[in-house]
Design a protein around this motif. Structure first.
Motif, PDB file in Angstrom:
ATOM      1  N   GLU A   1       0.833  -1.199   0.000  1.00 47.49           N
ATOM      2  CA  GLU A   1       0.000   0.000   0.000  1.00 47.49           C
ATOM      3  C   GLU A   1       0.870   1.252   0.000  1.00 47.49           C
ATOM      4  OE1 GLU A   1      -3.720  -1.896   2.593  1.00 47.49           O
ATOM      5  OE2 GLU A   1      -2.445  -0.342   3.443  1.00 47.49           O
ATOM      6  N   ARG A   2       0.384   2.248  -0.594  1.00 48.62           N
ATOM      7  CA  ARG A   2       0.898   3.627  -0.568  1.00 48.62           C
ATOM      8  C   ARG A   2       2.137   3.836  -1.422  1.00 48.62           C
ATOM      9  NH1 ARG A   2       2.957   5.350   3.558  1.00 48.62           N
ATOM     10  NH2 ARG A   2       3.375   3.447   4.759  1.00 48.62           N
ATOM     11  N   PHE A   3       2.855   2.797  -1.812  1.00 51.54           N
ATOM     12  CA  PHE A   3       4.081   2.940  -2.593  1.00 51.54           C
ATOM     13  C   PHE A   3       3.810   2.576  -4.058  1.00 51.54           C
ATOM     14  CE2 PHE A   3       7.854   3.289   0.297  1.00 51.54           C
ATOM     15  CZ  PHE A   3       7.164   3.382   1.490  1.00 51.54           C
ATOM     16  N   SER A   4       4.345   3.403  -4.953  1.00 48.34           N
ATOM     17  CA  SER A   4       4.264   3.077  -6.377  1.00 48.34           C
ATOM     18  C   SER A   4       5.506   3.629  -7.062  1.00 48.34           C
ATOM     19  CB  SER A   4       2.992   3.670  -7.007  1.00 48.34           C
ATOM     20  OG  SER A   4       3.002   5.082  -6.918  1.00 48.34           O
ATOM     21  N   ALA A   5       5.892   2.994  -8.148  1.00 42.72           N
ATOM     22  CA  ALA A   5       7.045   3.440  -8.915  1.00 42.72           C
ATOM     23  C   ALA A   5       6.700   3.417 -10.389  1.00 42.72           C
ATOM     24  CB  ALA A   5       8.263   2.559  -8.644  1.00 42.72           C
ATOM     25  N   GLN A   6       7.268   4.365 -11.097  1.00 40.79           N
ATOM     26  CA  GLN A   6       7.032   4.443 -12.541  1.00 40.79           C
ATOM     27  C   GLN A   6       8.324   4.780 -13.251  1.00 40.79           C
ATOM     28  OE1 GLN A   6       3.949   7.449 -12.882  1.00 40.79           O
ATOM     29  NE2 GLN A   6       2.344   5.896 -12.847  1.00 40.79           N
ATOM     30  N   MET A   7       8.352   4.471 -14.536  1.00 41.85           N
ATOM     31  CA  MET A   7       9.470   4.888 -15.373  1.00 41.85           C
ATOM     32  C   MET A   7       8.880   5.300 -16.717  1.00 41.85           C
ATOM     33  SD  MET A   7      13.146   3.178 -15.962  1.00 41.85           S
ATOM     34  CE  MET A   7      14.428   4.163 -16.733  1.00 41.85           C
ATOM     35  N   PRO A   8       8.415   6.527 -16.818  1.00 42.27           N
ATOM     36  CA  PRO A   8       7.722   6.998 -18.013  1.00 42.27           C
ATOM     37  C   PRO A   8       8.608   7.109 -19.239  1.00 42.27           C
ATOM     38  CG  PRO A   8       8.056   8.794 -16.482  1.00 42.27           C
ATOM     39  CD  PRO A   8       8.465   7.549 -15.764  1.00 42.27           C
ATOM     40  N   ASN A   9       9.897   7.298 -19.045  1.00 47.24           N
ATOM     41  CA  ASN A   9      10.830   7.326 -20.178  1.00 47.24           C
ATOM     42  C   ASN A   9      12.190   6.837 -19.695  1.00 47.24           C
ATOM     43  OD1 ASN A   9      12.372   9.699 -19.210  1.00 47.24           O
ATOM     44  ND2 ASN A   9      10.427  10.757 -19.617  1.00 47.24           N
ATOM     45  N   GLN A  10      13.107   6.672 -20.623  1.00 50.49           N
ATOM     46  CA  GLN A  10      14.397   6.072 -20.278  1.00 50.49           C
ATOM     47  C   GLN A  10      15.284   6.986 -19.464  1.00 50.49           C
ATOM     48  OE1 GLN A  10      16.187   5.053 -24.009  1.00 50.49           O
ATOM     49  NE2 GLN A  10      16.612   7.166 -24.600  1.00 50.49           N
ATOM     50  N   SER A  11      14.887   8.232 -19.297  1.00 45.54           N
ATOM     51  CA  SER A  11      15.759   9.171 -18.610  1.00 45.54           C
ATOM     52  C   SER A  11      15.353   9.437 -17.170  1.00 45.54           C
ATOM     53  CB  SER A  11      15.823  10.493 -19.372  1.00 45.54           C
ATOM     54  OG  SER A  11      14.548  11.109 -19.390  1.00 45.54           O
ATOM     55  N   HIS A  12      14.216   8.933 -16.715  1.00 42.73           N
ATOM     56  CA  HIS A  12      13.919   9.101 -15.316  1.00 42.73           C
ATOM     57  C   HIS A  12      12.887   8.120 -14.793  1.00 42.73           C
ATOM     58  CE1 HIS A  12      10.213  11.427 -16.198  1.00 42.73           C
ATOM     59  NE2 HIS A  12       9.891  11.195 -14.936  1.00 42.73           N
ATOM     60  N   SER A  13      12.976   7.910 -13.493  1.00 39.68           N
ATOM     61  CA  SER A  13      12.036   7.059 -12.783  1.00 39.68           C
ATOM     62  C   SER A  13      11.598   7.805 -11.529  1.00 39.68           C
ATOM     63  CB  SER A  13      12.688   5.731 -12.396  1.00 39.68           C
ATOM     64  OG  SER A  13      11.824   4.946 -11.584  1.00 39.68           O
ATOM     65  N   THR A  14      10.382   7.519 -11.083  1.00 36.38           N
ATOM     66  CA  THR A  14       9.887   8.145  -9.855  1.00 36.38           C
ATOM     67  C   THR A  14       9.386   7.093  -8.889  1.00 36.38           C
ATOM     68  OG1 THR A  14       7.674   8.423 -10.789  1.00 36.38           O
ATOM     69  CG2 THR A  14       9.205  10.273 -11.024  1.00 36.38           C
ATOM     70  N   LEU A  15       9.568   7.393  -7.621  1.00 39.36           N
ATOM     71  CA  LEU A  15       9.020   6.580  -6.539  1.00 39.36           C
ATOM     72  C   LEU A  15       8.081   7.492  -5.762  1.00 39.36           C
ATOM     73  CD1 LEU A  15       9.113   3.866  -4.913  1.00 39.36           C
ATOM     74  CD2 LEU A  15      10.885   4.925  -3.511  1.00 39.36           C
ATOM     75  N   LYS A  16       6.835   7.103  -5.695  1.00 44.87           N
ATOM     76  CA  LYS A  16       5.834   7.923  -5.025  1.00 44.87           C
ATOM     77  C   LYS A  16       5.317   7.218  -3.788  1.00 44.87           C
ATOM     78  CE  LYS A  16       2.964  10.239  -7.527  1.00 44.87           C
ATOM     79  NZ  LYS A  16       1.851  10.628  -8.437  1.00 44.87           N
ATOM     80  N   ILE A  17       5.254   7.968  -2.706  1.00 45.28           N
ATOM     81  CA  ILE A  17       4.719   7.429  -1.452  1.00 45.28           C
ATOM     82  C   ILE A  17       3.524   8.294  -1.064  1.00 45.28           C
ATOM     83  CG2 ILE A  17       5.217   6.712   0.901  1.00 45.28           C
ATOM     84  CD1 ILE A  17       8.214   6.916   0.203  1.00 45.28           C
ATOM     85  N   GLN A  18       2.350   7.705  -1.033  1.00 50.20           N
ATOM     86  CA  GLN A  18       1.149   8.429  -0.649  1.00 50.20           C
ATOM     87  C   GLN A  18       0.928   8.307   0.850  1.00 50.20           C
ATOM     88  OE1 GLN A  18      -1.567   6.398  -3.361  1.00 50.20           O
ATOM     89  NE2 GLN A  18      -1.740   8.270  -4.570  1.00 50.20           N
ATOM     90  N   SER A  19       0.336   9.335   1.414  1.00 51.48           N
ATOM     91  CA  SER A  19       0.004   9.335   2.842  1.00 51.48           C
ATOM     92  C   SER A  19       1.185   8.842   3.674  1.00 51.48           C
ATOM     93  CB  SER A  19      -1.223   8.455   3.093  1.00 51.48           C
ATOM     94  OG  SER A  19      -1.629   8.533   4.434  1.00 51.48           O
ATOM     95  N   THR A  20       2.296   9.574   3.593  1.00 49.78           N
ATOM     96  CA  THR A  20       3.529   9.136   4.264  1.00 49.78           C
ATOM     97  C   THR A  20       3.330   8.968   5.768  1.00 49.78           C
ATOM     98  OG1 THR A  20       4.245  11.451   4.397  1.00 49.78           O
ATOM     99  CG2 THR A  20       5.066  10.124   2.547  1.00 49.78           C
ATOM    100  N   GLN A  21       4.025   8.005   6.309  1.00 51.05           N
ATOM    101  CA  GLN A  21       4.008   7.683   7.723  1.00 51.05           C
ATOM    102  C   GLN A  21       5.420   7.775   8.276  1.00 51.05           C
ATOM    103  OE1 GLN A  21       0.906   6.974   9.217  1.00 51.05           O
ATOM    104  NE2 GLN A  21       0.223   7.623   7.160  1.00 51.05           N
ATOM    105  N   PRO A  22       5.563   7.999   9.577  1.00 53.37           N
ATOM    106  CA  PRO A  22       6.910   8.099  10.160  1.00 53.37           C
ATOM    107  C   PRO A  22       7.802   6.898   9.835  1.00 53.37           C
ATOM    108  CG  PRO A  22       5.288   8.874  11.724  1.00 53.37           C
ATOM    109  CD  PRO A  22       4.508   8.320  10.567  1.00 53.37           C
ATOM    110  N   GLN A  23       7.226   5.715   9.735  1.00 51.90           N
ATOM    111  CA  GLN A  23       8.032   4.526   9.438  1.00 51.90           C
ATOM    112  C   GLN A  23       8.544   4.498   8.008  1.00 51.90           C
ATOM    113  OE1 GLN A  23       4.824   4.463  10.431  1.00 51.90           O
ATOM    114  NE2 GLN A  23       3.607   2.931   9.305  1.00 51.90           N
ATOM    115  N   ASP A  24       8.085   5.429   7.166  1.00 50.91           N
ATOM    116  CA  ASP A  24       8.616   5.535   5.807  1.00 50.91           C
ATOM    117  C   ASP A  24       9.935   6.310   5.777  1.00 50.91           C
ATOM    118  OD1 ASP A  24       5.260   6.141   4.545  1.00 50.91           O
ATOM    119  OD2 ASP A  24       6.310   4.243   4.906  1.00 50.91           O
ATOM    120  N   SER A  25      10.277   6.928   6.887  1.00 50.99           N
ATOM    121  CA  SER A  25      11.536   7.675   6.962  1.00 50.99           C
ATOM    122  C   SER A  25      12.705   6.741   6.682  1.00 50.99           C
ATOM    123  CB  SER A  25      11.698   8.322   8.338  1.00 50.99           C
ATOM    124  OG  SER A  25      10.678   9.257   8.578  1.00 50.99           O
ATOM    125  N   ALA A  26      13.518   7.105   5.704  1.00 50.72           N
ATOM    126  CA  ALA A  26      14.614   6.251   5.260  1.00 50.72           C
ATOM    127  C   ALA A  26      15.412   6.999   4.208  1.00 50.72           C
ATOM    128  CB  ALA A  26      14.077   4.945   4.663  1.00 50.72           C
TER     129      ALA A  26
END
Lengths: 112, 114
Positions: free
Chosen positions: B63-88
């Motif tokens: 839950e809450r984590f997703s990753a995408q790579m829309p083109n060869q030059s970048h990727s994103t990691l998205k975290i929705q509704s962040t929680q303290p335990q996501d700190s890293a």
């Protein structure tokens, strides 16, 4: 991927040659031995890798036992910049997952 | 060669907010990996892409984590509704291909969730 065993820490002095051991008793025939190192506040850095033969590059010499159940990363003439956590990782080159599975590694301390 | 670029280097979010982390792989590399590092759990694999296609997301929280790579030059990691335990520290790496090639890591993004 098979597991590896490394000492938690090792100490050395500048100029020494350091031998970092890694045990991998259950290694499979198609698993490569990779070494990465990491210093604080930076991502891991590739050091070297090998399958069966000893390998050498500008950073280190990798000695692999003939039965492949252990290996030793040899760092010649260490400097303060070689202080890092060194990770020994097994990874299937083809046909397996490309992800790296990191353990605790060996923290190498270098004193002047 | 600038190496793997990650932005931002530091991000602070409030609990419940969204965080998007960016990664620019080394030019010509076809595989991109995401890892997460904490003192307690160590360095853990999250997911990886090959030629922009998701290959293995076995390490991603369900839950809450997703990753995408829309083109060869970048990727994103998205975290929705962040929680303290996501700190890293979130690390991105790229390699020439998915197989036996070495992975080159970026400096990481340190995410702090208050």
């Amino acid at each position: 991927d098979a597991k590896t065993t490394q000492p938690d820490s090792m100490e050395s002095t500048e100029g020494e040659t350091v031998h970092l051991p890694c045990s991998h008793a259950t290694i499979s025939g198609n698993e490569y031995i990779y070494w990465y190192r990491q210093v604080p506040l930076q991502g891991p850095e590739y050091v070297t890798h090998g399958l069966q033969q000893n390998t050498t590059n500008s950073m280190a010499f990798l000695a692999i036992a003939s039965d492949r159940k252990s290996s030793t990363l040899i760092l010649p003439h260490v400097s303060l910049r070689d202080a890092a956590v060194y990770h020994c990782i097994l990874r299937v080159s083809q046909g397996g997952s490309a992800k790296l599975i990191f353990g605790e590694g060996t923290k190498l301390t270098v004193s002047s | 060669n600038a190496g793997v670029i990650q932005t931002p280097r530091h991000k602070v979010t409030g609990k419940g907010q969204e965080a998007t982390l960016w990664c620019e792989p080394i030019s010509g590399h076809s595989a991109v990996f995401w890892y997460r590092q904490t003192i307690v759990q160590g360095l853990e694999f999250l997911t990886y892409f090959r030629n922009q296609a998701p290959i293995d997301d076995s390490g991603m929280p369900k839950e809450r984590f997703s990753a995408q790579m829309p083109n060869q030059s970048h990727s994103t990691l998205k975290i929705q509704s962040t929680q303290p335990q996501d700190s890293a520290v979130y690390l991105c790496a790229s390699s020439r291909d998915w197989g036996g090639y070495e992975q080159y890591f970026g400096p990481g993004t340190r995410l702090t969730v208050l």
